[in-house]
Scaffold this motif. Structure first.
Motif, PDB file in Angstrom:
ATOM      1  N   SER A 158      -5.020   1.470  -8.747  1.00 48.13           N
ATOM      2  CA  SER A 158      -6.132   1.689  -7.822  1.00 48.13           C
ATOM      3  C   SER A 158      -6.449   3.176  -7.821  1.00 48.13           C
ATOM      4  O   SER A 158      -5.663   3.990  -8.324  1.00 48.13           O
ATOM      5  CB  SER A 158      -5.781   1.211  -6.404  1.00 48.13           C
ATOM      6  OG  SER A 158      -4.620   1.861  -5.924  1.00 48.13           O
ATOM      7  N   THR A 188       0.839  -1.201   0.000  1.00 53.21           N
ATOM      8  CA  THR A 188       0.000   0.000   0.000  1.00 53.21           C
ATOM      9  C   THR A 188       0.872   1.248   0.000  1.00 53.21           C
ATOM     10  O   THR A 188       1.774   1.388   0.826  1.00 53.21           O
ATOM     11  CB  THR A 188      -0.914   0.036   1.240  1.00 53.21           C
ATOM     12  OG1 THR A 188      -1.680  -1.170   1.301  1.00 53.21           O
ATOM     13  CG2 THR A 188      -1.855   1.226   1.189  1.00 53.21           C
ATOM     14  N   GLY A 244      -6.052   8.630  -9.096  1.00 52.54           N
ATOM     15  CA  GLY A 244      -5.607   7.309  -9.511  1.00 52.54           C
ATOM     16  C   GLY A 244      -4.100   7.166  -9.404  1.00 52.54           C
ATOM     17  O   GLY A 244      -3.363   8.130  -9.576  1.00 52.54           O
ATOM     18  N   TRP A 300      -3.232   3.732  -1.472  1.00 49.56           N
ATOM     19  CA  TRP A 300      -3.515   3.129  -2.769  1.00 49.56           C
ATOM     20  C   TRP A 300      -2.947   1.708  -2.799  1.00 49.56           C
ATOM     21  O   TRP A 300      -1.794   1.477  -2.398  1.00 49.56           O
ATOM     22  CB  TRP A 300      -2.879   3.948  -3.896  1.00 49.56           C
ATOM     23  CG  TRP A 300      -3.557   5.254  -4.168  1.00 49.56           C
ATOM     24  CD1 TRP A 300      -4.475   5.528  -5.135  1.00 49.56           C
ATOM     25  CD2 TRP A 300      -3.371   6.489  -3.441  1.00 49.56           C
ATOM     26  NE1 TRP A 300      -4.873   6.840  -5.071  1.00 49.56           N
ATOM     27  CE2 TRP A 300      -4.207   7.457  -4.035  1.00 49.56           C
ATOM     28  CE3 TRP A 300      -2.579   6.854  -2.346  1.00 49.56           C
ATOM     29  CZ2 TRP A 300      -4.279   8.762  -3.578  1.00 49.56           C
ATOM     30  CZ3 TRP A 300      -2.644   8.162  -1.881  1.00 49.56           C
ATOM     31  CH2 TRP A 300      -3.489   9.099  -2.494  1.00 49.56           C
ATOM     32  N   ASP A 301      -3.728   0.771  -3.269  1.00 49.46           N
ATOM     33  CA  ASP A 301      -3.291  -0.618  -3.377  1.00 49.46           C
ATOM     34  C   ASP A 301      -2.346  -0.743  -4.578  1.00 49.46           C
ATOM     35  O   ASP A 301      -2.746  -0.523  -5.721  1.00 49.46           O
ATOM     36  CB  ASP A 301      -4.501  -1.533  -3.556  1.00 49.46           C
ATOM     37  CG  ASP A 301      -4.124  -3.016  -3.595  1.00 49.46           C
ATOM     38  OD1 ASP A 301      -2.908  -3.323  -3.576  1.00 49.46           O
ATOM     39  OD2 ASP A 301      -5.036  -3.858  -3.655  1.00 49.46           O
TER      40      ASP A 301
END
Length: 324
Positions: free
Chosen positions: A172, A101, A121, A185-186
């Protein structure tokens, strides 16, 4: 009998999965924390009114900006995007990456009123770029800007926006709805490829998914004064042995020498305030320390070694050098 065999098969599968993720560990990569030295980040901005700013580098700024800022009453696209990269830990054997992450701390929406919702994003960057050491000045050789990946080499499309610059789809996306908060964010798929898949690590691009509406966001960069608020990459893994981090450190009273590898970050600064130094990504390092009586340019000789003197401001002053 068939049910018994099926049940045993399911139990074996579950046991296998459990064994595969047993001994799970977590490592957090954050500049300056536990000796880690491997983050590069920069904002690239494109103002349609002032195109002279398209060549600016902001690699040493304390903040990272992302989104459409616009101006009050005029939704013209004054865009900012941010690039960030973490040097990966090195494992003795290939680990199983369970999750990864990317986390950034948002502390402002800027001065102009912004929309409450701004979906940002996280994209995979596909080419090299240079952080640089600018504070909104014209990019020098090897530094990134809105039009340059590493000056004078240009992006395929300004702002790291071409198919050769970044992935078409985000890894992600997250809605950044309020300041003074962490957002994550993954990026598991990317980190798996870098650590276990042998893929090249060019980092991430963060940009507003819908850039036609105002949604400006400001995050702390790896230059932020408080280490705990700098960007971090949290990796959860199993197996692979004990990872080694890109770090090394030397402390010198007033003078010394160091050697580095071109393209790897070198940081010079006062003990306890290491981020006030500068990255050396070419043959030249600029020694510019707050509190130092003068700014001194130092160049590498044969073997990319430099010698330096630090005129300590007060008794007990020391110079620290961090190498990857």
């Amino acid at each position: 009998m068939r049910r018994l065999i099926a049940c045993r098969a399911v139990m074996c599968f579950l046991l296998t999965c459990t064994a595969a993720v047993s001994g799970v560990e977590t490592i957090t990569l954050q500049e300056g924390a536990r000796g880690y030295c491997g983050t590069t980040d920069v904002t690239v901005a494109g103002n349609p009114v002032n195109k002279d700013e398209w060549e600016n580098n902001s690699g040493e700024m304390l903040m990272l900006c992302c989104g459409n800022r616009g101006v009050e009453g005029d939704p013209s696209r004054d865009l900012a995007r941010l690039l960030i990269r973490f040097e990966m830990p090195v494992f003795p054997d290939k680990p199983q990456i369970v999750s990864a992450t990317l986390e950034l701390y948002c502390f402002s929406f800027g001065r102009i009123r912004q929309e409450r919702s701004s979906i940002i994003g996280c994209f995979l960057v596909r080419r090299p770029w240079g952080e640089g050491s600018g504070k909104e000045r014209k990019a020098e050789k090897g530094e990134a800007s809105w039009i340059h990946a590493a000056c004078p080499v240009r992006w395929q499309s300004p702002g790291c926006n071409g198919p050769g610059d970044r992935s078409r789809r985000p890894l992600s996306a997250v809605d950044v709805t309020s300041p003074w908060s962490w957002y994550g964010w993954d990026v598991t798929a990317a980190v798996k490829g870098w650590i276990s898949g042998g893929k090249k690590n060019y980092g991430f691009l963060l940009r507003q998914v819908e850039e036609k509406t105002r949604g400006f966001r400001v995050f702390y960069s790896s230059e932020a004064g408080e280490v705990g608020l700098r960007p971090k990459l949290i990796i959860t893994y199993a197996g692979g042995g004990v990872p080694s981090l890109p770090r090394s450190r030397g402390v010198f009273a007033n003078e010394g020498s160091l050697t580095w590898t071109i393209g790897r970050p070198v940081m010079v600064g006062v003990v306890g305030r290491e981020k006030e130094g500068v990255r050396a990504v070419t043959e030249e390092a600029r020694l510019c320390i707050r509190g130092c009586p003068r700014t001194q340019a130092i160049k590498a000789g044969k073997g990319f070694s430099i010698s330096f003197r630090y005129l300590a401001n007060g008794p007990g002053g020391k110079l620290i050098v961090l190498l990857t």
